[in-house]
Design an enzyme around this catalytic site. Structure first.
Site, PDB file in Angstrom:
ATOM      1  N   LYS A  43       1.524  -1.356   0.017  1.00  0.00           N
ATOM      2  CA  LYS A  43      -0.595  -0.308   0.197  1.00  0.00           C
ATOM      3  C   LYS A  43       0.891   1.063  -0.394  1.00  0.00           C
ATOM      4  O   LYS A  43       0.608   2.001  -0.729  1.00  0.00           O
ATOM      5  CB  LYS A  43      -0.643  -0.038   0.665  1.00  0.00           C
ATOM      6  N   ASN A  44       1.738   1.366   0.896  1.00  0.00           N
ATOM      7  CA  ASN A  44       2.167   2.505   0.798  1.00  0.00           C
ATOM      8  C   ASN A  44       3.516   2.188   0.069  1.00  0.00           C
ATOM      9  O   ASN A  44       4.159   3.536  -0.473  1.00  0.00           O
ATOM     10  CB  ASN A  44       3.178   2.390   2.643  1.00  0.00           C
TER      11      ASN A  44
ATOM     12  N   CYS B 152      -5.435   8.531   9.611  1.00  0.00           N
ATOM     13  CA  CYS B 152      -5.145   7.717  10.594  1.00  0.00           C
ATOM     14  C   CYS B 152      -4.789   8.707  11.343  1.00  0.00           C
ATOM     15  O   CYS B 152      -4.317   9.754  11.267  1.00  0.00           O
ATOM     16  CB  CYS B 152      -4.840   5.945  10.317  1.00  0.00           C
TER      17      CYS B 152
ATOM     18  N   ARG C  60      -0.270  15.514  12.833  1.00  0.00           N
ATOM     19  CA  ARG C  60       0.897  14.500  11.638  1.00  0.00           C
ATOM     20  C   ARG C  60       1.609  15.925  11.396  1.00  0.00           C
ATOM     21  O   ARG C  60       0.856  16.013   9.789  1.00  0.00           O
ATOM     22  CB  ARG C  60      -0.251  14.114  11.209  1.00  0.00           C
TER      23      ARG C  60
ATOM     24  N   ASP D 284       4.140   0.400  12.248  1.00  0.00           N
ATOM     25  CA  ASP D 284       2.326   0.094  11.365  1.00  0.00           C
ATOM     26  C   ASP D 284       1.750  -1.413  11.859  1.00  0.00           C
ATOM     27  O   ASP D 284       0.981  -2.188  11.447  1.00  0.00           O
ATOM     28  CB  ASP D 284       2.507   0.531  10.112  1.00  0.00           C
TER      29      ASP D 284
ATOM     30  N   ARG E 125      -9.249   0.333   3.949  1.00  0.00           N
ATOM     31  CA  ARG E 125      -8.438   0.721   2.893  1.00  0.00           C
ATOM     32  C   ARG E 125      -6.805   0.913   3.042  1.00  0.00           C
ATOM     33  O   ARG E 125      -6.360   0.901   1.799  1.00  0.00           O
ATOM     34  CB  ARG E 125      -8.135   2.093   4.334  1.00  0.00           C
TER      35      ARG E 125
HETATM   36  C1  EPZ Z   1       3.677   6.852   6.620  1.00  0.00           C
HETATM   37  O1  EPZ Z   1       3.359   7.922   7.187  1.00  0.00           O
HETATM   38  C2  EPZ Z   1       3.291   6.062   6.461  1.00  0.00           C
HETATM   39  N1  EPZ Z   1       1.983   6.038   5.784  1.00  0.00           N
HETATM   40  C3  EPZ Z   1       2.404   5.295   8.022  1.00  0.00           C
HETATM   41  O2  EPZ Z   1       1.393   4.329   7.799  1.00  0.00           O
HETATM   42  C4  EPZ Z   1       3.606   4.701   8.848  1.00  0.00           C
HETATM   43  O3  EPZ Z   1       2.630   4.699  10.606  1.00  0.00           O
HETATM   44  C5  EPZ Z   1       5.055   5.791   8.870  1.00  0.00           C
HETATM   45  O4  EPZ Z   1       5.165   6.590   7.501  1.00  0.00           O
HETATM   46  C6  EPZ Z   1       5.671   5.323   9.817  1.00  0.00           C
HETATM   47  O5  EPZ Z   1       6.645   4.363   8.971  1.00  0.00           O
HETATM   48  C7  EPZ Z   1       1.910   6.097   4.471  1.00  0.00           C
HETATM   49  O6  EPZ Z   1       2.886   5.758   3.740  1.00  0.00           O
HETATM   50  C8  EPZ Z   1       0.831   6.943   3.480  1.00  0.00           C
HETATM   51  P1  EPZ Z   1       6.443   9.769   8.783  1.00  0.00           P
HETATM   52  P2  EPZ Z   1       3.829  10.207   7.442  1.00  0.00           P
HETATM   53  O7  EPZ Z   1       6.470  11.511   7.991  1.00  0.00           O
HETATM   54  O8  EPZ Z   1       4.794   9.514   6.396  1.00  0.00           O
HETATM   55  C9  EPZ Z   1       6.460  13.164  12.587  1.00  0.00           C
HETATM   56  C10 EPZ Z   1      -0.075   3.074   7.973  1.00  0.00           C
HETATM   57  O9  EPZ Z   1      -0.877   2.686   8.733  1.00  0.00           O
HETATM   58  N2  EPZ Z   1       6.515  14.003  11.008  1.00  0.00           N
HETATM   59  O10 EPZ Z   1       7.135   9.103   8.652  1.00  0.00           O
HETATM   60  O11 EPZ Z   1       3.167  10.561   7.353  1.00  0.00           O
HETATM   61  C11 EPZ Z   1       5.364  12.265  12.376  1.00  0.00           C
HETATM   62  O12 EPZ Z   1       4.692  13.469  13.028  1.00  0.00           O
HETATM   63  C12 EPZ Z   1       0.349   4.333   7.788  1.00  0.00           C
HETATM   64  O13 EPZ Z   1       0.319   2.278   6.670  1.00  0.00           O
HETATM   65  C13 EPZ Z   1       7.224  15.259  11.135  1.00  0.00           C
HETATM   66  O14 EPZ Z   1       7.067  15.548  12.927  1.00  0.00           O
HETATM   67  O15 EPZ Z   1       4.993   8.990   9.243  1.00  0.00           O
HETATM   68  C14 EPZ Z   1       5.459  11.302  13.325  1.00  0.00           C
HETATM   69  O16 EPZ Z   1       6.074  11.643  14.943  1.00  0.00           O
HETATM   70  C15 EPZ Z   1      -0.198   4.385   8.781  1.00  0.00           C
HETATM   71  N3  EPZ Z   1       7.107  16.487  10.525  1.00  0.00           N
HETATM   72  C16 EPZ Z   1       7.315  11.166  12.845  1.00  0.00           C
HETATM   73  O17 EPZ Z   1       7.449  12.247  11.891  1.00  0.00           O
HETATM   74  C17 EPZ Z   1       6.696  15.982   9.080  1.00  0.00           C
HETATM   75  O18 EPZ Z   1       7.229  17.290   8.177  1.00  0.00           O
HETATM   76  C18 EPZ Z   1       7.124  10.200  11.503  1.00  0.00           C
HETATM   77  O19 EPZ Z   1       6.214  10.810  10.748  1.00  0.00           O
HETATM   78  C19 EPZ Z   1       6.943  14.835   8.858  1.00  0.00           C
HETATM   79  C20 EPZ Z   1       6.497  13.752  10.173  1.00  0.00           C
END
Ligand code: EPZ
Length: 430
Positions: A22-23, A117, A122, A307, A399
């Site tokens: 998916k991702n 989610c 986020r 995840d 989803r």
């Molecule tokens: C991706 O989300 C995935 N989603 C999420 O999977 C997954 O949990 C996550 O990566 C971590 O592996 C998709 O790929 C669509 P991040 P993403 O940016 O990219 C902080 C699922 O169940 N952060 O790696 O949005 C954030 O708050 C979903 O399939 C900032 O502070 O996650 C978090 O604490 C849910 N500022 C950490 O970094 C930013 O600009 C990691 O977030 C971006 C992120």
């Protein structure tokens, strides 16, 4: 209104085929916006997030043709740089990839803030930091993120991410593929889907090195042309079925996987006394004896994936002894714990730490899926529990999991989709 009804307590035996990731899919499909020609993308999972992102591309003028169940041709040659429709974009987190892709292709983008989610805040400040460093002006007004590159083209530069972010790494990569000069992303995410996006773009003519390490170098090219690409298998879908076999017991061959991507999950299951045998493109998961306690901390790849946190929590509920689960990525990813408690689980949460007292046996209850992976964890708990579990809000699960009911029924689970008459009547009245 539909729900899953599970009569649990039956071990699982047989084989499950894993779908495309998916991702990876939700980033690779927007990446087709950068390509001048037809992209044939294979191993696309049939899930609602993918349908949504394909619909958004069509709204923008892409020609999307279904070749077969898991293959689409996407031609963005005649796309216009329209506004991304709000009602679609707000339903999916990955709509943020449209900012990077449209900036890369047209030097400007208008995209609503993403949905997805709810795990507390986020933010996407690291994505924006990257776009700004590459010469874009970004502001939010009228409910849209407006981004525009100076002189109409992104400019390569060095971007250091303050937090390891999957989304920011991939979004900056999208905006850099057609930029002028070299972009270097430091402290980049290393998830398998980051590598998959880089491989897709390279197949279409991009020049990206270092994906899978914490420094990614993207030398901008003038044009990407079409080609073929097959998406990697879904690490989290595979891990979910591995956890299901561990929780319910039995012996399941999880097929069409890259075992290397599963090592972080395999390691924890082995600690819990589950047998896991790696094959070339499959893992055999067998559990006959009791489960042992262990501690799990979620971290960016190659750490244990956030995840998989709710799914492993379901298994730990059944283990002998006390386990400590630490969420190292999201601020608030324990909203599902109350649902587990309805099934007899004993879990105490303090901030990012959950202490789980294994209870040996869960009992069926009415629960709801609060988000995608929490929903998958409810399914796992229901498969292991004595009695009947009814799970509502299953649209969250659909989803991200293709044919979950069929796949689990194929290994002997008693799981059905049920439309309840009262809710159905209410839905018709409403
Ligand atoms: C991706 O989300 C995935 N989603 C999420 O999977 C997954 O949990 C996550 O990566 C971590 O592996 C998709 O790929 C669509 P991040 P993403 O940016 O990219 C902080 C699922 O169940 N952060 O790696 O949005 C954030 O708050 C979903 O399939 C900032 O502070 O996650 C978090 O604490 C849910 N500022 C950490 O970094 C930013 O600009 C990691 O977030 C971006 C992120």
């Amino acid at each position: 209104m539909t729900k899953y009804v599970i009569h649990g307590g039956k071990p699982l035996y047989g084989e499950i085929n894993i779908s495309g990731a998916k991702n990876a899919a939700v980033a690779i499909i927007p990446a087709a916006l950068l390509v001048d020609g037809v992209c044939r993308i294979e191993n696309i999972p049939q899930i609602s997030d993918v349908t949504l992102i394909l619909n958004i591309l069509q709204e923008l003028g892409a020609d999307v043709r279904t070749v077969n169940r898991t293959t689409v041709d996407i031609d963005c040659s005649h796309i216009r740089n329209g506004r991304v429709p709000e009602e679609l974009a707000r339903r999916i987190r990955a709509s943020y990839y449209l900012i990077g892709a449209l900036l890369g292709r047209f030097g400007q983008a208008q995209v609503p803030p993403p949905g997805g989610c709810d795990f507390g805040g986020r933010p996407i400040d690291q994505h924006i930091k990257g776009f700004v460093a590459m010469g874009a002006q970004v502001d939010v007004h009228g409910g849209y993120i407006h981004a525009a590159a100076k002189n109409g083209r992104m400019q390569g530069t060095q971007v250091y991410l303050d937090i390891v972010s999957v989304g920011a790494t991939m979004n900056i990569m999208l905006s850099a593929a057609l930029a002028k000069g070299m972009t270097v992303i430091e402290n980049a995410a290393k998830e398998p889907h980051v590598v998959d996006l880089a491989n897709f773009l390279n197949c279409m003519g991009a020049d990206i090195m270092g994906a899978g390490t914490d420094v990614i170098k993207i030398r901008g090219v003038d044009r990407l042309t079409g080609g073929f690409y097959s998406i990697i298998p879904d690490q989290i879908e595979a891990g979910t079925y591995m956890a299901a076999a561990a929780a319910a017991g039995g012996e399941v061959l999880v097929k069409n996987v890259i075992p290397k991507h599963l090592e972080c999950i395999t390691a924890k299951l082995l600690e819990m006394g589950v047998e896991v045998e790696e094959q070339d493109d499959a893992v055999l998961v067998r559990r006959t004896g009791p489960l042992s306690r262990t501690n799990v901390k979620t971290l960016p790849y190659p750490g244990f994936p956030t995840d998989m946190q709710p799914q492993i929590a379901a298994v730990l509920c059944l283990a002998e002894g006390t386990s400590v689960l630490t969420e190292g990525v999201w601020d608030n990813r324990y909203r599902y714990v109350d649902e587990f408690r309805r099934m007899g689980a004993q879990i105490q949460v303090d901030g990012k730490i959950a202490v789980i007292e294994g209870v040996g046996r869960l009992t069926g209850a009415r629960v709801h899926a609060c988000d995608l992976r929490a929903g998958a964890a409810m399914v796992i708990a229901g498969l292991a529990a004595q009695g009947t579990t009814e799970i509502s809000c299953i649209h969250h699960i659909e989803r991200g999991y293709e044919d979950i009911v069929r796949k689990l029924s194929g290994v002997g689970a008693d799981i059905r989709v049920v439309i309840t008459p009262e809710e159905d009547k209410q839905a018709k009245i409403g």
